[in-house]
Scaffold this active site. Structure first.
Site, short mmCIF file in Angstrom:
data_model
loop_
_atom_site.label_atom_id
_atom_site.label_comp_id
_atom_site.label_asym_id
_atom_site.label_seq_id
_atom_site.Cartn_x
_atom_site.Cartn_y
_atom_site.Cartn_z
N GLN A 1 0.81 -1.21 0.00
CA GLN A 1 0.00 0.00 0.00
C GLN A 1 0.85 1.27 0.00
OE1 GLN A 1 -3.22 0.38 -0.47
NE2 GLN A 1 -3.54 -1.83 -0.64
N SER A 2 2.00 1.21 -0.63
CA SER A 2 2.91 2.36 -0.65
C SER A 2 2.32 3.55 -1.40
CB SER A 2 4.23 1.95 -1.31
OG SER A 2 5.01 3.08 -1.64
N ASN A 3 2.33 4.70 -0.74
CA ASN A 3 1.93 5.94 -1.39
C ASN A 3 2.92 6.32 -2.48
OD1 ASN A 3 -0.34 6.66 0.41
ND2 ASN A 3 1.28 6.77 1.95
N SER B 1 4.79 4.36 -4.28
CA SER B 1 4.62 3.52 -5.46
C SER B 1 3.49 4.05 -6.33
CB SER B 1 4.33 2.08 -5.04
OG SER B 1 5.47 1.47 -4.47
#
Length: 355
Positions: free
Chosen positions: A105-107, A109
């Site tokens: 859930q990386s912002n 990325s």
């Protein structure tokens, strides 16, 4: 890791090292920033808003929010501002693939994939098959932006990233990793962001005693460098999203700050004590919702209609709330909370938030 490209370093002062560092004007700092390559990605300036109901609820200082969750592209966030300077280096040097690797859930990325799409570049995201790897929130958006996505087991992630970078290079591509390549320009971006904030404070008659933010590294560093260069007396209070030793974090920030100052030709007297960061609000680990973060998230939603995220801004706000309640700040003072974004992750955290 990329070095600083030729032509991007400003004139470095070479006077006697014993002389006292001097502050510069905002106009001069703007001129130095203007000499660097920059993309136009963000919707700027982002708003500076007073949180009147929250301030009244706490019966403490006036609290304001700097809305860098509203930088525009891909649901916004601080990385969009940072990428204007960092990814400009990739464009200048002909890189054709933007790569990122972090949690599912990386912002960053999500924002890497969106910027690649906007610039006509390819994007590769090597996440990890963690507890929030469902196709929802940031991961869904990363797919929508057309990125190639791989989610290896957490223990295999580092090897998978190295293999992907090597494979891209072998295929004739020039991959640019947005976490490591030209990373110092992300700090430079928040030197510019600090100028924007100071102008808004003057326009709205706000004299903040401190600014709070979720502190990974670069946003925090850029603000401190700007305030030091301009002679602005404002505490920058960072709340860490990951477990770490506070002193070691400050030492790392100091090294980055010196690198950032060198890019801009700033002769600053920086010390480890200039970097105030607290890991006390992380909880068990990165990305794990805490009771204090959950309370902060609900409080801001229900008092101000303002959404925080579960991993970063809710924990930073939990730190601010704890400090206000502990009497760190007087009622006549003002504080600014820098909202760095991340709200798409909420959709993958419903159970963690009790729904």
């Amino acid at each position: 890791m990329m070095g600083l490209p030729g032509g991007c370093l400003m004139i470095v002062l070479k006077a006697n090292k014993k002389r006292k560092a001097m502050t510069i004007s905002r106009e001069e700092l703007k001129e130095r920033l203007a000499q660097l390559p920059r993309l136009q990605l963000a919707s700027l300036p982002t708003p500076l808003e007073e949180l009147k109901r929250l301030s009244a609820h706490l019966a403490g200082p006036q609290i304001w929010v700097k809305r860098d969750d509203l930088t525009g592209l891909a649901f916004g966030g601080n990385k969009i501002r940072e990428f204007e300077y960092q990814i400009a280096q990739a464009v200048e040097q002909g890189y054709d693939v933007l790569v990122h690797s972090a949690a599912a859930q990386s912002n960053q990325s999500r924002q890497t994939a969106a910027v690649a799409a906007k610039l006509g570049l390819s994007a590769v995201v090597v996440g990890r098959d963690d507890a929030h790897a469902q196709t929802q929130g940031n991961l869904l958006l990363t797919h929508l932006f057309g990125a190639e996505v791989d989610l290896p087991a957490p223990e295999e992630q580092a090897q998978a990233v190295a293999a992907k970078m090597a494979a891209l290079t072998a295929a004739g591509h020039r991959p640019f990793h947005t976490s490591s390549d030209a990373r110092i320009f992300r700090s430079v971006a928040y030197v510019d962001g600090a100028l924007e904030l100071l102008a808004q404070c003057e326009e709205q008659g706000v004299a903040p005693a401190a600014i709070y933010l979720c502190s990974g590294a670069h946003t925090h560093v850029g603000l401190v460098v700007a305030f030091k260069a301009l002679g602005v007396d404002m505490r920058v209070v960072g709340i860490s999203p990951s477990p770490r030793d506070d002193r070691e974090a400050a030492e790392g920030h100091l090294a980055l700050a010196r690198e950032c100052a060198a890019v801009l030709g700033l002769d600053l007297s920086l010390k480890v004590e200039d970097f105030e960061s607290y890991a006390a609000f992380v909880g068990p680990d990165y990305g794990v919702v805490t009771p204090e973060g959950r309370e902060a998230l609900h409080l801001l939603a229900q008092q101000e209609g303002l959404l925080l995220d579960p991993s970063y801004t809710s924990k930073a706000m939990a730190g601010l709330l704890a400090h206000v309640r502990a009497g760190w700040w007087r009622s006549e003072q003002s504080l600014i909370f820098l909202h760095t974004g991340g709200t798409p992750a909420l959709f993958a955290y419903a159970k963690d938030l009790g729904y």
